[in-house]
Design a protein around this motif. Structure first.
Motif, short mmCIF file in Angstrom:
data_model
loop_
_atom_site.label_atom_id
_atom_site.label_comp_id
_atom_site.label_asym_id
_atom_site.label_seq_id
_atom_site.Cartn_x
_atom_site.Cartn_y
_atom_site.Cartn_z
N MET A 1 -23.44 -16.05 -2.80
CA MET A 1 -21.94 -16.01 -3.11
C MET A 1 -21.46 -14.52 -3.75
N LEU A 2 -22.04 -14.63 -4.93
CA LEU A 2 -21.99 -13.02 -5.45
C LEU A 2 -22.16 -11.81 -4.70
N LEU A 3 -23.17 -11.90 -3.78
CA LEU A 3 -23.52 -10.79 -3.10
C LEU A 3 -22.30 -10.65 -2.14
N ALA A 4 -21.76 -11.85 -1.49
CA ALA A 4 -20.63 -11.78 -0.53
C ALA A 4 -19.22 -11.11 -1.10
N LEU A 5 -19.09 -11.49 -2.58
CA LEU A 5 -17.93 -11.15 -3.27
C LEU A 5 -18.06 -9.55 -3.50
N PHE A 6 -19.27 -9.11 -4.00
CA PHE A 6 -19.03 -7.64 -4.61
C PHE A 6 -20.05 -6.76 -3.62
N ALA A 7 -20.63 -7.20 -2.69
CA ALA A 7 -21.55 -6.15 -2.00
C ALA A 7 -21.21 -6.05 -0.40
N TRP A 8 -20.55 -7.02 0.09
CA TRP A 8 -20.21 -7.12 1.40
C TRP A 8 -18.85 -6.58 1.71
N GLU A 9 -18.70 -6.12 2.87
CA GLU A 9 -17.43 -5.55 3.08
C GLU A 9 -16.33 -6.50 3.32
N SER A 10 -14.97 -6.37 2.98
CA SER A 10 -13.97 -7.36 3.06
C SER A 10 -13.48 -7.35 4.52
N ASP A 11 -13.05 -8.61 5.01
CA ASP A 11 -12.28 -8.46 6.16
C ASP A 11 -10.96 -8.10 6.05
N LEU A 12 -10.45 -7.71 4.78
CA LEU A 12 -9.03 -7.24 4.60
C LEU A 12 -9.14 -6.26 3.69
N PRO A 13 -9.56 -4.88 4.19
CA PRO A 13 -9.43 -3.94 3.37
C PRO A 13 -8.18 -3.34 2.86
N VAL A 14 -7.53 -4.08 1.94
CA VAL A 14 -6.17 -3.58 1.62
C VAL A 14 -6.46 -2.52 0.49
N LYS A 15 -5.54 -1.52 0.93
CA LYS A 15 -5.65 -0.17 -0.10
C LYS A 15 -4.30 -0.25 -1.16
N PRO A 16 -4.44 0.28 -2.29
CA PRO A 16 -3.67 -0.02 -3.31
C PRO A 16 -2.13 0.83 -2.86
N PRO A 17 -1.22 0.05 -3.15
CA PRO A 17 0.21 0.71 -2.80
C PRO A 17 0.61 1.85 -3.92
N VAL A 18 1.45 2.25 -3.45
CA VAL A 18 2.06 3.64 -4.23
C VAL A 18 3.17 3.15 -5.19
N ASP A 19 2.73 3.31 -6.59
CA ASP A 19 3.69 3.07 -7.35
C ASP A 19 4.79 3.98 -7.63
N ILE A 20 6.08 3.42 -7.35
CA ILE A 20 7.20 4.28 -7.48
C ILE A 20 8.03 4.31 -8.83
N GLY A 21 8.13 5.49 -9.31
CA GLY A 21 8.92 5.82 -10.74
C GLY A 21 10.35 5.23 -10.62
N PHE A 22 11.02 4.54 -11.54
CA PHE A 22 12.34 4.48 -11.41
C PHE A 22 13.09 4.45 -12.65
N GLN A 23 14.36 4.61 -12.70
CA GLN A 23 15.22 4.53 -13.78
C GLN A 23 15.88 3.13 -14.00
N ALA A 24 15.67 2.61 -14.95
CA ALA A 24 16.04 1.11 -15.25
C ALA A 24 17.17 1.07 -16.25
N LEU A 25 18.20 0.40 -16.42
CA LEU A 25 18.81 -0.07 -17.62
C LEU A 25 19.65 -1.67 -17.53
N ALA A 26 19.29 -2.16 -18.38
CA ALA A 26 19.78 -3.63 -18.77
C ALA A 26 21.10 -3.67 -19.27
N PHE A 27 21.94 -4.42 -18.51
CA PHE A 27 23.40 -4.27 -18.93
C PHE A 27 23.52 -6.03 -19.71
N VAL A 28 23.42 -5.79 -21.43
CA VAL A 28 23.33 -6.98 -21.80
C VAL A 28 24.85 -7.28 -22.44
N PRO A 29 25.29 -8.58 -22.34
CA PRO A 29 24.79 -9.78 -22.02
C PRO A 29 25.00 -9.75 -20.53
#
Length: 283
Positions: free
Chosen positions: A44-72
């Motif tokens: 099980m450890l070998l399957a988790l950490f050594a074998w190739e995943s059947d869903l090779p998901v690449k990390p998404p691109v983080d987008i920078g943004f300007q944000a402002l909370a309107f309180v209240p």
């Protein structure tokens, strides 16, 4: 073969088996209790950490943004006024609401990503604490869509633990959004190609099925054991397993779904309170 001979052979085979078990009881016990579990754990450890995943998901691109909370509250401010208020703010990759339920306006521009065989790239808002989301596109602030946990309109859809765009390629198009949250929310925005996001959606569903399915089957087994052995403590353990499955679903962002069915929006807040409160006495 006569009945007497057959009986003698049966008795002889039984005695041979009993003798084998007596002579090898210690070896068989060690093999069953140590060797097989260790071998299974290693695989099980070998399957988790050594074998190739059947869903090779690449990390998404983080987008920078300007944000402002309107309180209240933002007082139903116009999008153009909100964009002016955001102008000049430093872009961030995440925004902590500090448990506030005040509306948050944020602006960003998606990076340039090409279309692929699965369709145009999309923008994803992953926060599971998002209650509602509305977006406008371009300098003219044309409505892009709106979404909540009870339904969506336009080019926004509810998917995985958050919301995503479903319009065409928005690369390089300025976007302005308004969102409300509940709980310990952290706003973030990512961009991904359609093919990679499809893989991420399949991985999300697989993880949900593994957690919920595994613990639910174990809870059913404990209920059957409680009925057979007439042991009420097993019933408590089965309930504890179900509650912890829901706690894990809440942490992972898929507690809006239970056994493959959408939980009614009006039930969500009350159900979460009951689940959290039930964990203490069951534990």
């Amino acid at each position: 073969m006569t009945p007497r001979t057959r009986r003698l052979l049966l008795l002889t085979s039984r005695e041979l088996l009993r003798g084998f078990l007596r002579r090898n009881e210690r070896w068989l016990g060690q093999f069953s209790f140590v060797v097989i579990p260790l071998a299974l754990a290693a695989i099980m450890l070998l399957a988790l950490f050594a074998w190739e995943s059947d869903l090779p998901v690449k990390p998404p691109v983080d987008i920078g943004f300007q944000a402002l909370a309107f309180v209240p509250d933002d007082g139903q401010i116009e999008p153009a006024a909100a964009r002016e208020a955001l102008r000049g703010l430093k872009p961030v990759k995440s925004f902590d609401t500090q448990l506030s339920e005040a509306p948050i306006w944020f602006a960003f521009t998606p990076p340039n990503l090409a279309n692929d065989s699965a369709g145009p790239p999309l923008v994803y808002f992953p926060s599971r604490h998002t209650r509602s989301l509305s977006c406008w596109r371009g300098n003219a602030l044309t409505p892009l869509g709106s979404a909540s946990r009870s339904g969506t309109e336009g080019a926004l859809v509810a998917i995985n633990s958050g919301f995503a765009t479903s319009a065409g390629n928005l690369s390089g198009v300025p976007l302005l959004c308004r969102a409300t949250f509940v709980g310990p929310a952290r706003l973030s925005v990512t961009a991904s190609t359609a093919a990679n996001f499809d893989l991420a959606t399949r991985a999300f569903a697989n993880d949900m099925g593994l957690l919920e399915g595994g613990l639910t089957v174990l809870a059913i087994f404990m209920l059957l054991a409680a009925m057979v052995n007439r042991e009420p403590l097993y019933i408590v353990f089965a309930a504890w397993l179900i509650v912890n499955a829901r706690l894990g679903a809440n942490s992972a962002g898929w507690d809006t779904v239970w056994l493959g069915h959408q939980v009614p929006t009006t039930w969500l807040d009350g159900m979460r309170k009951i689940i959290f409160a039930s964990n203490f006495p069951l534990t």
